[in-house]
Every structure is written in C-alpha cells, then in structure tokens.
Design a protein around this motif. Structure first.
Motif, PDB file in Angstrom:
ATOM      1  N   ALA A   4      33.458  42.391  48.229  1.00 34.25           N
ATOM      2  CA  ALA A   4      33.742  43.513  46.818  1.00 34.25           C
ATOM      3  C   ALA A   4      34.846  44.777  47.171  1.00 34.25           C
ATOM      4  N   ASN A   5      34.096  44.702  48.801  1.00 37.64           N
ATOM      5  CA  ASN A   5      34.703  46.933  48.470  1.00 37.64           C
ATOM      6  C   ASN A   5      36.015  46.922  49.301  1.00 37.64           C
ATOM      7  N   ASP A   6      36.141  45.363  49.476  1.00 41.77           N
ATOM      8  CA  ASP A   6      37.588  45.395  50.179  1.00 41.77           C
ATOM      9  C   ASP A   6      38.629  45.124  49.127  1.00 41.77           C
ATOM     10  N   ARG A   7      37.640  45.075  47.590  1.00 35.63           N
ATOM     11  CA  ARG A   7      39.606  44.330  46.600  1.00 35.63           C
ATOM     12  C   ARG A   7      39.964  46.215  46.278  1.00 35.63           C
ATOM     13  N   PRO A   8      40.962  46.161  45.892  1.00 30.06           N
ATOM     14  CA  PRO A   8      41.324  46.799  45.441  1.00 30.06           C
ATOM     15  C   PRO A   8      40.753  47.503  44.085  1.00 30.06           C
ATOM     16  N   LEU A   9      40.891  48.803  43.340  1.00 33.17           N
ATOM     17  CA  LEU A   9      40.592  49.002  42.121  1.00 33.17           C
ATOM     18  C   LEU A   9      41.646  48.296  41.032  1.00 33.17           C
ATOM     19  N   ILE A  10      42.322  48.914  40.895  1.00 36.72           N
ATOM     20  CA  ILE A  10      43.495  48.226  40.536  1.00 36.72           C
ATOM     21  C   ILE A  10      44.322  47.664  41.072  1.00 36.72           C
TER      22      ILE A  10
END
Length: 337
Positions: A4-10
């Motif tokens: 999950a922490n690999d995915r972009p914030l936006i």
C-alpha cells in the motif's frame, strides 16, 4: 507484490471535465494524467484559461453541479470521482486542502480569523472550542502572523494582503492534510512578500511530508519551488517531466513561447517583452487537433487532424507535439545565437 505504501497518494488517470458555457457544453480538460507521492511537489503552469485551476477544483470536489467528469482521481487508492458531497466534505480541509488565489474571497469577512482557522479543527478533529483556539493561535504563529495571540480575534479587513494570505495558509494546514494545492498563492503580493510566502509553504510541506500541487503562470516560481511540472494549454498537458528536464530541453513550442515571454533581469530599458501571437481559445472553440495549432509557428496540416499523443523524449519527459524534433532544433539554435 505491491504494498500500500508503494502506491501514489494522488493518482489521476485520463481526467476529462466538460462544463456548461453560454455556447453549450465544452470540454475544459481532457486526457490529464499524473501521480503524486508523499513529499513530492508538482507544478501546473500555463496562461489563464488553460485548465490549471479547473483541474485543481476537480481534485477538491468543487466543480459546478453541471460539470461532467470522466476518468479517475484516486486519493490513497480511494476513488474520488462520483464521491457523495458528505463524503467529500469529510476529506476537504482535512486530507486535501487548497490555498486560494485571492485571500479576501477565501476568508469570511463576518468571522474572526481565529474562528476561521479553528473551524476545520472543530469539524474534522472534534476539538473543543478552547483546544481549537489554542491550536489556531499556534498555527497563526507558525505561519508568521505577528502577535498572533493578540490578533486572533481580529477580522480579515484588519490585515494586509500578505497577512491575510498567511491566515489562509494556516486554515489550509490546520488538519495537517496529505495533499496541499496552492492556486497562484502569491499573485496579489509584492515580490518580497511573495518570496516569504513561497518559502513558508515549502518549509511546511517538507516539515509535514505533504504532497503539493503549485499552480502558477510564472515559470520562475515553478522553477524554484517544484521538482516536477506540467505545462497546460487548452485543457491538455502539452509537456511534462522533472522541472530540470523541461527547462533544459523545452520540447513544445508553447513551453518555448512562455519561456521567451518572461521578463529578463539586465534587459535594456524599453526592451519589449516577446509575446505568443494570438490568444488562448475559448473552451467552446477548442480545435479537434492540437490545441495550440492556431498560435504555433510550426503548425502543419497534420497538427489539426487529431490531438497529438504525448511522446516520451527521454527519462519520462513527455511532449504532446508531432514536430518536437523541429521545435527543439529551433530552440537549440536560438540558445546558441
């Protein structure tokens, strides 16, 4: 396996926005895509009317009711397109915040600044009135408002333009949002105050690990304040990449035109600024092909046939132009002249 922490914030993918105009529906934004991770900074640059602010308002869920949105806008993996208003209200001012261009329209003249900075804290963080007031004073102090504890009960008209902008920054940052959008945050301020405000925003973004989108028509502001940039024209992104890439190898004739039109230090008195011929097209008049075709010195018939695809010219630096080789050769020749 992705975490999950690999995915972009936006993550914005294929964003399209059509609006009602006096001449019928018009596509104000088309095919806009970008990602933004925590701590990253992205600049949107272009003339007024090119789609920068509408793109930002779409992220905030603040478009007119008649607007039709296509594509995808995700915040931390959750889809925002089609989100109900109550759900958006829980995000807005809490996880995603905006500093608006004109502080006097962003501030309510009937309420004290302390009450306005405290409001998001009471609404989203459920603080008591006393706790929210204490935090509001600390925020106003952090953004450099002189004598914050004494002036917390003053009204917006009792402050200068630069001080009012500091108040709107305190409001936007009250809940420590994940994403901060700054829409021309220094347009109405003199150069010294502008520098102070931009430095303040940069410090706060770094301090709190936020992602920031900075909207400006000023290439100098973009060059100094963001790592990546997108040049917008006619509702589309015509060039994007790291700020360093775009400034060192401007591939689109529009980007080159913006660069040539900027004021230069040391220019002889009376030197006329170079301009881009023509004007930004109305939303209802956007052509089928390249949106810049009617103003472009390199236009050929094929430019008008369809919206060009964005080509990667190296390292993720993308240009939406079928004549990039010609435009870049011309820019290199001009630089060496």
């Amino acid at each position: 396996m992705s975490h999950a922490n690999d995915r972009p914030l936006i993550a914005v993918e294929g964003l399209g926005i059509s609006l009602n105009t006096s001449r019928g529906r018009a596509l104000a934004v088309r095919e806009v895509s970008f990602t933004l991770r925590r701590g990253e900074t992205l600049g949107l640059v272009g003339e007024s009317g090119c789609g920068k602010s509408i793109t930002a308002l779409a992220l905030m869920g603040l478009l007119p009711d008649s607007a039709v949105i296509s594509g995808s806008v995700k915040l931390d993996g959750g889809e925002l397109v089609g989100l109900s208003d109550p759900d958006y209200c829980r995000l807005r001012g809490n996880r995603i915040s905006m500093i608006f261009q004109e502080p006097m329209t962003a501030l309510n003249p009937m309420h004290t600044i302390g009450r306005q900075v405290a409001e998001p804290l009471r609404r989203h963080k459920k603080l008591s009135a006393a706790e929210a007031r204490e935090q509001a004073i600390a925020l106003l102090d952090r953004v450099g408002l002189p004598d914050a504890a004494r002036r917390v009960d003053a009204y917006p008209h009792q402050f200068s333009g630069g001080q009012r902008q500091r108040v709107t920054i305190a409001m936007a940052l009250a809940c420590q949002p994940d994403v901060l959008i700054a829409d021309e945050p220094t347009t109405a301020l003199d150069v010294t105050i502008q520098r102070q405000i931009l430095d303040l925003i940069a410090d706060l973004v770094e301090e709190r690990g936020m992602a920031m989108i900075l909207i400006s028509h000023d290439l100098g502001v973009i060059a100094e304040n963001v790592r990546r940039m997108m040049v917008m024209y006619g509702g589309t992104v015509v060039e994007s990449g790291t700020t360093e890439q775009v400034f060192s190898r401007m591939g689109h004739p529009y980007t080159q035109g913006l660069f040539r039109a900027r004021p230069r230090l040391g220019a002889k008195k009376g030197t006329r600024l170079r301009t881009i011929a023509g004007t930004v097209p109305e939303l209802a008049d956007l052509p089928d092909g390249c949106t810049f075709a009617d103003r472009c010195p390199l236009v050929i018939e094929r430019c008008r046939a369809a919206l060009p695809a964005a080509f990667d010219i190296g390292g993720g630096h993308r240009v939406r132009c079928i004549r990039t080789d010609v435009s870049m050769a011309g820019a290199v020749a001009e630089a060496g002249a």
